[in-house]
Design a protein around this motif. Structure first.
Motif, PDB file in Angstrom:
ATOM      1  N   TYR A  46     -31.504  29.677   3.983  1.00 36.31           N
ATOM      2  CA  TYR A  46     -32.501  28.913   4.730  1.00 36.31           C
ATOM      3  C   TYR A  46     -33.910  29.336   4.319  1.00 36.31           C
ATOM      4  O   TYR A  46     -34.788  28.490   4.087  1.00 36.31           O
ATOM      5  N   GLU A  49     -34.516  27.891   0.725  1.00 36.10           N
ATOM      6  CA  GLU A  49     -34.570  26.440   0.561  1.00 36.10           C
ATOM      7  C   GLU A  49     -35.584  25.759   1.487  1.00 36.10           C
ATOM      8  O   GLU A  49     -36.173  24.739   1.120  1.00 36.10           O
ATOM      9  N   GLN A  50     -35.783  26.305   2.680  1.00 35.97           N
ATOM     10  CA  GLN A  50     -36.669  25.664   3.644  1.00 35.97           C
ATOM     11  C   GLN A  50     -38.049  26.320   3.737  1.00 35.97           C
ATOM     12  O   GLN A  50     -39.023  25.663   4.089  1.00 35.97           O
ATOM     13  N   LYS A  51     -38.122  27.597   3.423  1.00 36.96           N
ATOM     14  CA  LYS A  51     -39.390  28.325   3.533  1.00 36.96           C
ATOM     15  C   LYS A  51     -39.956  28.741   2.177  1.00 36.96           C
ATOM     16  O   LYS A  51     -41.069  29.282   2.119  1.00 36.96           O
ATOM     17  N   ASP A  70     -36.811  28.988  14.439  1.00 40.19           N
ATOM     18  CA  ASP A  70     -36.869  27.787  13.593  1.00 40.19           C
ATOM     19  C   ASP A  70     -35.550  27.581  12.848  1.00 40.19           C
ATOM     20  O   ASP A  70     -35.103  26.442  12.654  1.00 40.19           O
ATOM     21  N   TRP A  74     -33.278  24.303  13.084  1.00 40.11           N
ATOM     22  CA  TRP A  74     -32.897  23.608  11.839  1.00 40.11           C
ATOM     23  C   TRP A  74     -31.389  23.389  11.788  1.00 40.11           C
ATOM     24  O   TRP A  74     -30.928  22.305  11.425  1.00 40.11           O
ATOM     25  N   SER A  78     -31.097  19.481  11.943  1.00 40.44           N
ATOM     26  CA  SER A  78     -30.968  18.986  10.566  1.00 40.44           C
ATOM     27  C   SER A  78     -29.557  19.106  10.021  1.00 40.44           C
ATOM     28  O   SER A  78     -29.128  18.303   9.202  1.00 40.44           O
ATOM     29  N   GLN A  79     -28.835  20.118  10.484  1.00 37.12           N
ATOM     30  CA  GLN A  79     -27.489  20.360   9.970  1.00 37.12           C
ATOM     31  C   GLN A  79     -26.388  19.954  10.944  1.00 37.12           C
ATOM     32  O   GLN A  79     -25.210  19.998  10.595  1.00 37.12           O
TER      33      GLN A  79
END
Length: 354
Positions: A46, A49-51, A70, A74, A78-79
């Motif tokens: 996470y 890929e996200q931060k 967060d 997520w 999102s998942q």
């Protein structure tokens, strides 16, 4: 005198938590340790890929209350992760940070802030009922094998567990569904929607099958029901109600001796038990799906969720005492090498995440 910490300090903590604390001090099973590892590795992914934070840049600063929260949001939004899964990932992170705070008091503030994140609420998955290996051994030994029905019931339970059959599949089975090829035996199961599957019978179970056939099927007629009741001197198909009746009686007997044993037992619990045993043994979900005759992989994925429940129990059992590994001077042992700089693969192996 202030002790200078290694540049690898965070990674050392992560490695020692996963491979010393959980394995040596807590003596957790391989499957439980894997669940912790998966949770922390998902947080790593996470962050990347996200931060936009690669693993060689990860440190305790990445475990702020805001970032961990967060991550949970997520997963939920999102998942579309189940509430149980989100809470278990959160619990694993909290457990890691608690260990770190006990090793290094300067990290306590980080742990206490993340600890304040409340568990998420919402619809949870129904609990999967299954027996542990110890409980299976106990219930297999429950029937009175000095009686004919006791011997029948004992083999029925063994056969139900080893084949993973539904109760309707088991009571509908005939001798013609036992297929021998040399020293091996396959069991043909007629499942839902007229689907047929063939499951191998473990070698160690074959002598039990042969003993049962010798007593209950001396004539060996292929169209005879493998498990039957007798009415008017004829073999008739055993009803699911009969099966669940003797299973329930054994469960009651076991529960009186051991309150941790389920109060009730039905055939599907034996089916769930072999599915869970296969999952814990590392057998791919796709193979378990075929073995159990599930039409969708979603049905089989319940074993992964159930294993998370086992992880939750382990998380709750983690005590507040963690003994740090120190050198003769009382300093935390560290490896101040710099060869890892910019090498994420090296760090992943160092921490045991791959």
């Amino acid at each position: 005198m202030k002790i200078k910490k290694s540049d690898l300090y965070f990674y050392e903590m992560l490695r020692d938590f996963l491979h010393k604390y959980l394995v040596v001090q807590r003596n957790f099973t391989e499957a439980t340790v894997k669940n912790y590892t998966d949770s922390l590795d998902q947080y790593r992914q996470y962050l990347r890929e996200q931060k936009g934070i690669p693993f060689d840049k990860v440190g305790f600063h990445c475990f702020s209350k805001e970032m961990v929260y967060d991550f949970c949001i997520w997963m939920r939004d999102s998942q579309s992760k189940a509430i149980n899964t989100i809470n278990l990932r959160l619990s694993a992170i909290k457990s890691f940070l608690r260990y770190c705070s006990e090793e290094d008091a300067s990290l306590s503030a980080i742990y206490l802030k993340v600890k304040s994140i409340r568990r998420f609420k919402g619809k949870t998955d129904p609990k999967l009922e299954y027996l542990t290996q110890e409980q299976l051994e106990t219930v297999f030994a429950a029937p009175d094998t000095t009686t004919r029905n006791g011997r029948r019931n004992q083999y029925f339970m063994i056969h139900a567990y080893e084949t993973g059959g539904r109760v309707e599949e088991l009571v509908g089975m005939t001798l013609g569904d036992i297929i021998r090829n040399g020293n091996s035996v396959q069991i043909r199961l007629h499942g839902k929607g007229d689907k047929t599957r063939y499951n191998p019978l473990p070698t160690e179970v074959i002598p039990h099958l042969d003993a049962y056939l010798s007593e209950f099927h001396p004539d060996g007629k292929n169209d005879d029901y493998l498990f039957y009741t007798i009415h008017g001197r004829k073999h008739t198909k055993m009803s699911p109600r009969t099966v669940n009746s003797f299973l329930s009686s054994y469960a009651k007997q076991m529960h009186e001796m051991d309150p941790t044993f389920p109060k009730s037992l039905h055939c599907h619990v034996l089916r769930h038990s072999i599915g869970m045993a296969m999952y814990k043994a590392g057998i791919p979900i796709s193979y378990i799906k075929d073995f159990l005759g599930h039409s969708s992989i979603d049905s089989t994925a319940v074993y992964a969720h159930a294993d998370n429940d086992a992880m939750a129990e382990a998380l709750r059992s983690v005590d507040q005492e963690a003994l740090p590994e120190k050198d003769s001077d009382g300093n935390v042992v560290s490896v101040p090498e710099k060869k890892w700089k910019g090498k994420e693969d090296y760090l992943l192996h160092f921490c045991g995440l791959v």
